[in-house]
Every structure is written in C-alpha cells, then in structure tokens.
Design a protein around this motif. Structure first.
Motif, PDB file in Angstrom:
ATOM      1  N   UNK A 108      -8.120  -1.607  -0.207  1.00 40.39           N
ATOM      2  CA  UNK A 108      -9.094  -1.660   0.882  1.00 40.39           C
ATOM      3  C   UNK A 108      -9.403  -0.266   1.417  1.00 40.39           C
ATOM      4  N   UNK A 109      -8.460   0.643   1.262  1.00 42.06           N
ATOM      5  CA  UNK A 109      -8.694   2.011   1.699  1.00 42.06           C
ATOM      6  C   UNK A 109      -9.739   2.734   0.877  1.00 42.06           C
ATOM      7  N   UNK A 110     -10.081   2.201  -0.296  1.00 43.70           N
ATOM      8  CA  UNK A 110     -11.093   2.816  -1.167  1.00 43.70           C
ATOM      9  C   UNK A 110     -12.499   2.316  -0.871  1.00 43.70           C
ATOM     10  N   UNK A 111     -12.631   1.259  -0.068  1.00 47.16           N
ATOM     11  CA  UNK A 111     -13.942   0.632   0.089  1.00 47.16           C
ATOM     12  C   UNK A 111     -14.951   1.516   0.803  1.00 47.16           C
ATOM     13  N   UNK A 112     -14.457   2.455   1.593  1.00 51.80           N
ATOM     14  CA  UNK A 112     -15.392   3.378   2.229  1.00 51.80           C
ATOM     15  C   UNK A 112     -16.158   4.199   1.216  1.00 51.80           C
ATOM     16  N   UNK A 113     -15.496   4.505   0.091  1.00 56.08           N
ATOM     17  CA  UNK A 113     -16.148   5.257  -0.977  1.00 56.08           C
ATOM     18  C   UNK A 113     -16.893   4.339  -1.941  1.00 56.08           C
ATOM     19  N   UNK A 114     -16.345   3.140  -2.136  1.00 53.10           N
ATOM     20  CA  UNK A 114     -16.916   2.227  -3.130  1.00 53.10           C
ATOM     21  C   UNK A 114     -18.025   1.327  -2.568  1.00 53.10           C
ATOM     22  N   UNK A 134       4.658   6.547  -3.789  1.00 52.90           N
ATOM     23  CA  UNK A 134       5.005   7.565  -2.797  1.00 52.90           C
ATOM     24  C   UNK A 134       5.663   6.945  -1.572  1.00 52.90           C
ATOM     25  N   UNK A 135       5.215   5.747  -1.185  1.00 49.97           N
ATOM     26  CA  UNK A 135       5.805   5.108  -0.002  1.00 49.97           C
ATOM     27  C   UNK A 135       6.938   4.154  -0.368  1.00 49.97           C
ATOM     28  N   UNK A 136       7.339   4.150  -1.630  1.00 42.88           N
ATOM     29  CA  UNK A 136       8.467   3.333  -2.058  1.00 42.88           C
ATOM     30  C   UNK A 136       8.172   1.857  -2.167  1.00 42.88           C
ATOM     31  N   UNK A 137       6.894   1.503  -2.462  1.00 47.63           N
ATOM     32  CA  UNK A 137       6.511   0.100  -2.512  1.00 47.63           C
ATOM     33  C   UNK A 137       5.877  -0.296  -3.845  1.00 47.63           C
ATOM     34  N   UNK A 138       6.020   0.501  -4.876  1.00 48.18           N
ATOM     35  CA  UNK A 138       5.365   0.224  -6.154  1.00 48.18           C
ATOM     36  C   UNK A 138       5.808  -1.109  -6.754  1.00 48.18           C
ATOM     37  N   UNK A 139       7.073  -1.454  -6.603  1.00 45.60           N
ATOM     38  CA  UNK A 139       7.582  -2.692  -7.214  1.00 45.60           C
ATOM     39  C   UNK A 139       7.078  -3.947  -6.506  1.00 45.60           C
ATOM     40  N   UNK A 140       6.429  -3.766  -5.342  1.00 47.51           N
ATOM     41  CA  UNK A 140       5.924  -4.907  -4.570  1.00 47.51           C
ATOM     42  C   UNK A 140       4.416  -5.084  -4.712  1.00 47.51           C
ATOM     43  N   UNK A 141       3.793  -4.393  -5.655  1.00 50.83           N
ATOM     44  CA  UNK A 141       2.329  -4.355  -5.750  1.00 50.83           C
ATOM     45  C   UNK A 141       1.685  -5.735  -5.832  1.00 50.83           C
ATOM     46  N   UNK A 155       4.671   0.398   5.629  1.00 49.34           N
ATOM     47  CA  UNK A 155       4.517   1.334   4.506  1.00 49.34           C
ATOM     48  C   UNK A 155       3.231   1.037   3.733  1.00 49.34           C
ATOM     49  N   UNK A 156       2.928  -0.245   3.570  1.00 49.74           N
ATOM     50  CA  UNK A 156       1.723  -0.634   2.838  1.00 49.74           C
ATOM     51  C   UNK A 156       0.473  -0.168   3.582  1.00 49.74           C
ATOM     52  N   UNK A 157       0.451  -0.353   4.891  1.00 50.26           N
ATOM     53  CA  UNK A 157      -0.721   0.073   5.648  1.00 50.26           C
ATOM     54  C   UNK A 157      -0.836   1.587   5.697  1.00 50.26           C
ATOM     55  N   UNK A 158       0.279   2.273   5.638  1.00 49.92           N
ATOM     56  CA  UNK A 158       0.232   3.723   5.526  1.00 49.92           C
ATOM     57  C   UNK A 158      -0.366   4.115   4.173  1.00 49.92           C
ATOM     58  N   UNK A 159       0.034   3.406   3.121  1.00 48.48           N
ATOM     59  CA  UNK A 159      -0.525   3.677   1.792  1.00 48.48           C
ATOM     60  C   UNK A 159      -2.028   3.419   1.764  1.00 48.48           C
ATOM     61  N   UNK A 160      -2.491   2.370   2.454  1.00 52.04           N
ATOM     62  CA  UNK A 160      -3.923   2.079   2.516  1.00 52.04           C
ATOM     63  C   UNK A 160      -4.692   3.243   3.130  1.00 52.04           C
ATOM     64  N   UNK A 161      -4.116   3.838   4.170  1.00 55.79           N
ATOM     65  CA  UNK A 161      -4.770   4.989   4.797  1.00 55.79           C
ATOM     66  C   UNK A 161      -4.750   6.200   3.873  1.00 55.79           C
ATOM     67  N   UNK A 162      -3.662   6.385   3.148  1.00 51.44           N
ATOM     68  CA  UNK A 162      -3.535   7.566   2.291  1.00 51.44           C
ATOM     69  C   UNK A 162      -4.538   7.552   1.141  1.00 51.44           C
ATOM     70  N   UNK A 163      -4.823   6.383   0.569  1.00 57.19           N
ATOM     71  CA  UNK A 163      -5.755   6.341  -0.560  1.00 57.19           C
ATOM     72  C   UNK A 163      -7.177   6.673  -0.129  1.00 57.19           C
ATOM     73  N   UNK A 164      -7.428   6.593   1.154  1.00 61.37           N
ATOM     74  CA  UNK A 164      -8.746   6.949   1.658  1.00 61.37           C
ATOM     75  C   UNK A 164      -9.004   8.449   1.513  1.00 61.37           C
ATOM     76  N   UNK A 165      -7.902   9.222   1.415  1.00 61.96           N
ATOM     77  CA  UNK A 165      -7.981  10.674   1.274  1.00 61.96           C
ATOM     78  C   UNK A 165      -8.830  11.278   2.397  1.00 61.96           C
TER      79      UNK A 165
END
Length: 254
Positions: A108-114, A134-141, A155-165
């Motif tokens: 969802x963090x990418x939708x601003x660009x997409x 990076x946030x230690x949640x890869x195994x929960x994807x 951690x997931x919501x932090x990751x959502x913000x980070x992908x927005x760059x």
C-alpha cells in the motif's frame, strides 16, 4: 552580506486547530530543519497527535499554513508533495481486522507512485520484500495482519512507510505497546533514515529516552514551549513548563 537561507522540512505559521470551537492548538509557529530526527513531547491532551494530523492535512486548521521542503525547488503544500510524505499512525487507530496480508499492507505504501489501478511491479514486490527483511518480518509476508502481535503490526506499518521512499516521515507513538526488541529495531531504523538525510517527526511519550533517541525536540502544551536541538532545549526548566498545568510532579528526567 546576504544571509544564507535555511532549509526546512516542515514550516508552520500561526497554526490554530479547534475541536467543536474549542482551540486545542494555539498560534503554532514551528520550523523543522531537514535531516532531523525530532520528538514531539508533552502531557496527555497537549495536542501532539493533533499537531501531526494538522501537518498531514487530516485535520483542517482554523487558521495558519503548513509548508514542506522549502529548500527544494519543488517545495510547497501537502497536495503537491503527498508522495514524499510518509505516515505511521497510532496502532490503536488502525482496523487490524481488515482482510489483508502483511505483504499487501506494505505494498500500500507504493500506491502513491502507482495509483490504485496499476498492479505492483516486480521492483515494487522486491522493495516490499527487502523492507520486510529490514524490519524482521519477511517470514510473515503471507500472514494476515490480524494474526500478528502489536509489535509485529507496528513493524509492518513502519515497513509500509519505508517503501514509500519519502523525504519526511511522521510517526505517531511508534513505540507504544511494543516489546523491547521491537523498540530497539525501530530506533535503529529511525537513525538509519536520518543518516540518509530524511526528516522524521515522532510523537513520543517517554521523556527518559528523548536524549538517546532524538537530536531535535519540540515540547508542546497547546502552544510550543520550546523547539530545537535536544542538548539546548530539553532541560528541566522547559520540561517543567510543559507539564506544569497537568499537576503532575515530575522527577528529574534530563
């Protein structure tokens, strides 16, 4: 000699916000330099979350103006810069029963660009996986967001913000309700963002950790009491001014 202009990530002028005609923020003038890791602290009811929401356009102020990235040729208001502003809300304000996987939430963090119609590209999927790592949640994807603990959800919501760059991040009490391990992981990420030249504004409630986690601080209680480098403005006198009206006896925190 002409004075060199300072570059600000966020600049507020005469901002006043009210609920049902009752002002909760008065005449806020605030300049947040670019590349700072800033805490917003104050007692309950001081207007910390209101300040964040007003800056993000989630609340309409009675008066005043908010400008972003004034040192950039493309600086301006939120409408023109929304893809460069990231936001992590309070965990209690999120509907965790929404049927979405961890990866869905991060994307969802990418939708601003997409845009909301285009499907995520391979590069977006790769970035989401990298950020979850990076946030230690890869195994929960592929896990439903509702099945996670409070710290994992944060951690997931932090990751959502980070992908927005984004260039400026706002986070509303990201440490609330998380375990010590998650708090440590979030602090490391915040400092990494600062090292990348990002600006991070964090609503924070723990006075004991301000000096360790942040380099800039704004103390508010309906008005701005003080704002600036931690080593200059985060001292006992300003803390007492900020919390005095609560009637709470403060022990030394700085």
């Amino acid at each position: 000699m002409e004075r060199e202009r300072e570059d600000y990530a966020v600049e507020l002028q005469d901002l006043t916000v009210a609920y049902d005609a009752k002002p909760v923020l008065w005449d806020i003038d605030l300049k947040i330099p670019q590349g700072k890791l800033m805490a917003v602290v104050g007692p309950n009811g001081a207007g910390k979350t209101t300040l964040i929401k007003a800056m993000l356009g989630l609340l309409r102020p009675v008066s005043g103006a908010v400008r972003f990235l004034n040192g950039n040729d493309n600086g301006g208001d939120l409408r023109s810069l929304k893809n460069r502003i990231g936001y992590v809300p309070q965990s209690g304000s999120v509907d965790w029963d929404f049927p979405a996987t961890v990866q869905d939430v991060v994307l969802m963090g990418c939708y601003g660009k997409l845009g909301w119609i285009r499907r995520p590209r391979k590069a977006d999927l790769a970035l989401a996986r990298q950020t979850l790592q990076k946030v230690g949640m890869a195994e929960y994807a592929s896990r439903q967001i509702s099945q996670l603990s409070g710290g994992q959800q944060q951690r997931v919501f932090l990751a959502r913000a980070l992908v927005q760059e984004a260039e400026v991040y706002f986070m509303d009490e990201p440490f609330k309700g998380v375990d010590a391990q998650t708090e440590k992981a979030i602090v490391l990420l915040l400092k990494e963002l600062k090292e990348q030249g990002k600006t991070v504004v964090v609503v924070h409630h723990d006075l004991q950790t301000v000096a360790n986690y942040f380099d800039w601080v704004t103390l508010i209680n309906l008005r701005v009491v003080a704002s600036g480098p931690v080593e200059e403005v985060f001292h006992e006198e300003n803390v007492q001014k900020t919390y005095r009206s609560t009637g709470k006896l403060l022990r030394s925190t700085v």
